[in-house]
Write a protein that holds these residues in place. Structure first.
Motif, mmCIF file in Angstrom:
data_model
loop_
_atom_site.group_PDB
_atom_site.id
_atom_site.type_symbol
_atom_site.label_atom_id
_atom_site.label_comp_id
_atom_site.label_asym_id
_atom_site.label_seq_id
_atom_site.Cartn_x
_atom_site.Cartn_y
_atom_site.Cartn_z
ATOM 1 N N ALA A 297 -8.767 6.214 0.951
ATOM 2 C CA ALA A 297 -8.472 6.236 -0.486
ATOM 3 C C ALA A 297 -9.721 6.566 -1.293
ATOM 4 O O ALA A 297 -9.669 7.327 -2.267
ATOM 5 N N ASP B 96 -9.357 -3.283 2.288
ATOM 6 C CA ASP B 96 -8.729 -1.982 2.042
ATOM 7 C C ASP B 96 -8.120 -1.883 0.648
ATOM 8 O O ASP B 96 -8.131 -0.815 0.024
ATOM 9 N N GLU C 228 -8.826 1.034 -2.209
ATOM 10 C CA GLU C 228 -7.816 1.877 -2.857
ATOM 11 C C GLU C 228 -8.003 1.902 -4.369
ATOM 12 O O GLU C 228 -7.910 2.951 -5.005
ATOM 13 N N THR D 58 -9.905 1.799 7.532
ATOM 14 C CA THR D 58 -9.322 3.135 7.435
ATOM 15 C C THR D 58 -8.628 3.390 6.106
ATOM 16 O O THR D 58 -8.935 4.356 5.401
ATOM 17 N N ARG D 59 -7.681 2.520 5.727
ATOM 18 C CA ARG D 59 -6.876 2.775 4.537
ATOM 19 C C ARG D 59 -7.729 2.829 3.270
ATOM 20 O O ARG D 59 -7.615 3.745 2.455
ATOM 21 N N GLU E 188 -11.582 7.774 12.363
ATOM 22 C CA GLU E 188 -10.439 8.274 11.595
ATOM 23 C C GLU E 188 -10.844 8.680 10.183
ATOM 24 O O GLU E 188 -10.324 9.646 9.630
ATOM 25 N N ALA F 99 0.810 -1.221 0.000
ATOM 26 C CA ALA F 99 0.000 0.000 0.000
ATOM 27 C C ALA F 99 0.832 1.255 0.000
ATOM 28 O O ALA F 99 0.414 2.287 -0.468
ATOM 29 N N GLN F 100 2.100 1.178 0.553
ATOM 30 C CA GLN F 100 2.871 2.398 0.662
ATOM 31 C C GLN F 100 3.449 2.868 -0.660
ATOM 32 O O GLN F 100 3.964 3.964 -0.770
#
Length: 386
Positions: free
Chosen positions: A163, A130, A134, A158-159, A187, A44-45
């Motif tokens: 996105a 997640d 994204e 969250t992630r 969040e 993901a990063q």
């Protein structure tokens, strides 16, 4: 591309993929994406802003929608969904409970980058996680066709939700979005507040059942203070109490350009003080309807008064004075016509003393007569059952 013969599915959800003829220098691919035989998903990063882009502009225009989707499925190592292929030319596609997962979702997202025909898409109950969130966020940032999207019950947190919100911030066509039952928490509420602040086309947003508490309500309220497009916000089944509810309604009150018509906090118990605050909000935004669970601490007498059907009271008055209910409403209109603006109608209904009604009963009357154009229409009463 030679595509004279339509592709025939072997089973309901599997079809045979024909190789797509391409020149060596025009290979369709997703940047930084591993070959189909590799199962590892890109971390993901990594920078994924161009993850759904096509390398060659010529391929963008020459590759058909089916071929684009089939090629994406090959790249992702997933079986194409025959239902999606059969319905790619339709304006509404229902893909709920198809078990797409993150890779199947990405293949769909690639196809949606250029498929303008699909306007309404149901992708609920597909366990995106997640990663799928994204991919869809990237698609939403550039898609200019979808107007309605259901992403409920997809287990992204969250992630993935952040996105999605990043993609929504600049989206210019989506008007209805269902993100309910994903449990992404407070969040993500900050990102949702930013969506409401920057997005100018979203009209309907359902974020019920997402573990959003008062902290999240505070962040969402920041977006409501400046939003000029949203009309319906559903926050049902979130752990918001009356303190969070007050933040939301005061944010709407502070926004003179708010178009909010429905705020659903129907699991929240409110107090008489909340109702007085709400009266002030209604005075500025008479089109607004706040749905809550109940007013706690009211005496039985007050409860009966609050909930008595206003149309029955008006009908009783009309019967006693041997007039029709339409005549009653026309008598309140200075012009004597069958229509009035919602604002003017609300004012005269509160001020008249023939049938005393409270603010909430007046709003119930408006709901029955509102023609959704800023006007109430008394002729609707002719079609209502007694």
């Amino acid at each position: 591309m030679d595509n004279d013969k339509p592709l025939q599915p072997e089973t309901e959800d599997e079809i045979e993929i024909e190789p797509v003829r391409q020149s060596s220098d025009k290979m369709l691919y997703c940047e930084a994406e591993p070959p189909p035989t590799v199962e590892k998903v890109k971390p993901a990063q990594e920078n994924s802003e161009t993850d759904l882009e096509i390398e060659d502009d010529d391929k963008f225009f020459t590759t058909g929608q089916k071929e684009l989707y089939l090629e994406a499925c090959k790249l992702m190592g997933v079986v194409p969904v025959s239902y999606f292929i059969r319905n790619m030319e339709e304006s509404y596609v229902n893909l709920n409970h198809h078990g797409l997962g993150p890779r199947g979702t990405k293949a769909i997202a690639i196809a949606l980058v250029t498929n303008y025909r699909i306007k309404k898409l149901d992708l609920s109950h597909n366990q995106f996680s997640d990663v799928g969130g994204e991919h869809l966020g990237q698609m939403l940032a550039i898609n200019v066709g979808l107007t309605s999207l259901d992403l409920s019950w997809n287990n992204f947190h969250t992630r993935g939700a952040v996105a999605l919100c990043n993609g929504l911030r600049g989206n210019v066509t989506l008007t209805k979005l269902d993100l309910s039952m994903n449990g992404f928490g407070n969040e993500v509420a900050l990102a949702l507040g930013e969506v409401l602040r920057l997005n100018s086309c979203l009209v309907y947003l359902d974020i019920g059942g997402n573990d959003i508490g008062n902290e999240g309500a505070s962040k969402i309220s920041k977006g409501l203070e400046s939003n000029e497009s949203l009309r319906v916000l559903k926050l049902f089944l979130n752990p918001i109490n009356m303190d969070g509810a007050i933040l939301l309604i005061l944010a709407i009150k502070r926004n003179p350009k708010s178009r909010m018509e429905e705020l659903d906090i129907s699991n929240v118990l409110v107090s008489e003080q909340f109702m007085k605050t709400l009266d002030g909000v209604y005075a500025i935004h008479p089109q607004l309807d706040v749905v809550f669970k109940a007013v706690q601490g009211l005496s039985p007498k007050k409860t009966i008064f609050l909930l008595t059907n206003p149309m029955k009271l008006i009908q009783s008055y009309a019967d006693q004075h041997k007039i029709t209910i339409v005549d009653f409403f026309k008598s309140l209109n200075p012009t004597g016509t069958m229509k009035m603006s919602v604002d003017e109608f609300q004012k005269v209904m509160i001020e008249q003393n023939k049938v005393p009604l409270n603010q909430y009963q007046v709003r119930e009357v408006i709901k029955k007569l509102d023609e959704k154009t800023g006007m109430v229409n008394f002729s609707f009463l002719n079609t209502m059952k007694p």
